[in-house]
Design an enzyme around this catalytic site. Structure first.
Site, PDB file in Angstrom:
ATOM      1  N   SER A 165      -8.096  25.967  11.427  1.00  0.00           N
ATOM      2  CA  SER A 165      -6.646  25.995  11.607  1.00  0.00           C
ATOM      3  C   SER A 165      -6.044  26.986  10.632  1.00  0.00           C
ATOM      4  O   SER A 165      -6.490  27.082   9.477  1.00  0.00           O
ATOM      5  CB  SER A 165      -6.056  24.603  11.348  1.00  0.00           C
ATOM      6  OG  SER A 165      -4.646  24.664  11.192  1.00  0.00           O
ATOM      7  N   TYR A 190      -5.468  17.424   6.599  1.00  0.00           N
ATOM      8  CA  TYR A 190      -6.004  18.228   7.704  1.00  0.00           C
ATOM      9  C   TYR A 190      -6.283  19.655   7.231  1.00  0.00           C
ATOM     10  O   TYR A 190      -7.383  20.193   7.428  1.00  0.00           O
ATOM     11  CB  TYR A 190      -4.991  18.226   8.847  1.00  0.00           C
ATOM     12  CG  TYR A 190      -5.446  18.924  10.095  1.00  0.00           C
ATOM     13  CD1 TYR A 190      -6.108  18.219  11.094  1.00  0.00           C
ATOM     14  CD2 TYR A 190      -5.192  20.276  10.308  1.00  0.00           C
ATOM     15  CE1 TYR A 190      -6.511  18.841  12.266  1.00  0.00           C
ATOM     16  CE2 TYR A 190      -5.598  20.913  11.470  1.00  0.00           C
ATOM     17  CZ  TYR A 190      -6.256  20.187  12.442  1.00  0.00           C
ATOM     18  OH  TYR A 190      -6.660  20.811  13.600  1.00  0.00           O
ATOM     19  N   LYS A 194      -9.877  21.853   6.744  1.00  0.00           N
ATOM     20  CA  LYS A 194     -10.073  23.127   7.434  1.00  0.00           C
ATOM     21  C   LYS A 194     -10.379  24.250   6.436  1.00  0.00           C
ATOM     22  O   LYS A 194     -11.155  25.164   6.727  1.00  0.00           O
ATOM     23  CB  LYS A 194      -8.839  23.469   8.277  1.00  0.00           C
ATOM     24  CG  LYS A 194      -8.578  22.485   9.411  1.00  0.00           C
ATOM     25  CD  LYS A 194      -9.748  22.412  10.373  1.00  0.00           C
ATOM     26  CE  LYS A 194      -9.507  21.472  11.525  1.00  0.00           C
ATOM     27  NZ  LYS A 194     -10.627  21.419  12.485  1.00  0.00           N
ATOM     28  N   THR A 223      -1.047  21.168  22.582  1.00  0.00           N
ATOM     29  CA  THR A 223      -2.074  20.184  22.907  1.00  0.00           C
ATOM     30  C   THR A 223      -1.546  18.782  22.636  1.00  0.00           C
ATOM     31  O   THR A 223      -0.606  18.612  21.847  1.00  0.00           O
ATOM     32  CB  THR A 223      -3.335  20.402  22.061  1.00  0.00           C
ATOM     33  OG1 THR A 223      -3.022  20.158  20.679  1.00  0.00           O
ATOM     34  CG2 THR A 223      -3.868  21.810  22.229  1.00  0.00           C
TER      35      THR A 223
END
Length: 310
Positions: A165, A190, A194, A223
């Site tokens: 990401s 997150y 990454k 998404t």
């Protein structure tokens, strides 16, 4: 500075569908050949929705047999039916990549050569959550499980692709990979995992050679995962978000282009990109080695003895 580089630095333009459409017009004619993956098998984790589902569809369209590795096969039946309705060959597999026991069992069932393993599964829990082995869930899903699966299948693999990401640009390698010492922030957890994926890529390229190792980021793609995890961001950027197919394009290209792309790089829109823009995020040999050692150990793997690349 080229327009492509400027788009990358400006983020908002480069990561959206505008950046994708501009770059797609400038790419050389190196799209994978039709049926480039005929007779080959690929594995896509987290293939039930979003980028994973789009990736699976595109790989099958190139002739691959696609193994959909999902946590809950029952919930993936509708996705499988939809994918099959457009043709292609799919196998639905059960594998919870956050659960190291599940990963070991799944790896034991794989006997055929795997052309590409796509580590796409991703999570962003709203509160700190632990895996069955007691690891912080984003670390287990994005790093520990993928490392273990890659290690267990390394003699079967030709290419491995981690879907990272652009958010990792905001974070350095964490001193506390399990996120135990500070108030938990989902987006930070997150992005930190990454960052680990990206900064460990050169080490993995050495460790898993001759398998080609790549990380990539898909830009900002519309998404279900993004909508659920970042609803305000999705609402504000909706008209600019990439489609899942656009977000998955570089993954498909990395998996199917011939010859294989150079190993050990971080890619976006079919081009290697810098791994750091902010001085405070830069890692050192010491921090990379410490992170690599921790992740290998927690995944239940022996630590390599070779000196890591500088």
């Amino acid at each position: 500075m080229t327009l492509d580089t400027l788009l990358d630095r400006l983020v908002v333009l480069g990561y959206t569908r505008l950046g994708y459409k501009y770059r797609a017009r400038t790419w050389p004619s190196d799209d994978p050949e039709p049926q480039a993956l005929k007779g080959k098998t690929v594995i896509v984790t987290g293939a039930r929705t979003g980028l994973g589902k789009a990736t699976a569809a595109a790989l099958a369209n190139l002739g691959a047999t696609v193994r959909l590795a999902v946590r809950d096969p029952a919930k993936a039946q509708d996705a499988l039916t939809e994918l099959q309705s457009n043709g292609g060959t799919y196998i639905l597999d059960q594998c919870d990549v956050a659960d190291l026991t599940s990963v070991r069992h799944y790896a034991s069932t794989i006997e055929e050569p795997i052309h590409a393993l796509i580590h796409n599964a991703g999570v962003m829990p709203p509160v700190r959550t632990e895996s069955p082995q007691g690891h912080e869930l984003t670390l287990a899903t994005h790093v520990l499980g993928p490392l273990l699966l890659t290690e267990l299948l390394k003699h079967h693999l030709s290419r491995v692709i981690f879907v990272a990401s652009g958010g990792m640009y905001t974070q350095p390698l964490p001193e506390d990979p399990e996120y135990r010492d500070a108030p938990y922030k989902p987006a930070v957890a997150y992005a930190r995992t990454k960052r680990i994926q990206v900064d460990l890529t050169p080490l993995m390229a050495t460790h898993f050679a001759p398998t080609t190792i790549a990380t990539m980021h898909p830009g900002w793609s519309h998404t279900p995962g993004l909508t659920t995890s970042l609803p305000t961001f999705t609402r504000l950027t909706g008209p600019l978000l990439r489609t899942p197919a656009q977000g998955a394009d570089t993954t498909i290209w990395l998996a199917a282009t011939d010859p294989a792309p150079p190993t050990g790089n971080f890619w976006h829109d079919r081009k290697p990109r810098p791994t750091h823009y902010l001085p405070h995020t830069k890692s050192t040999t010491t921090t990379r080695t410490a992170t690599w050692t921790y992740c290998q150990t927690q995944a239940g793997l022996p630590t390599p003895t070779y000196p890591p690349p500088k």
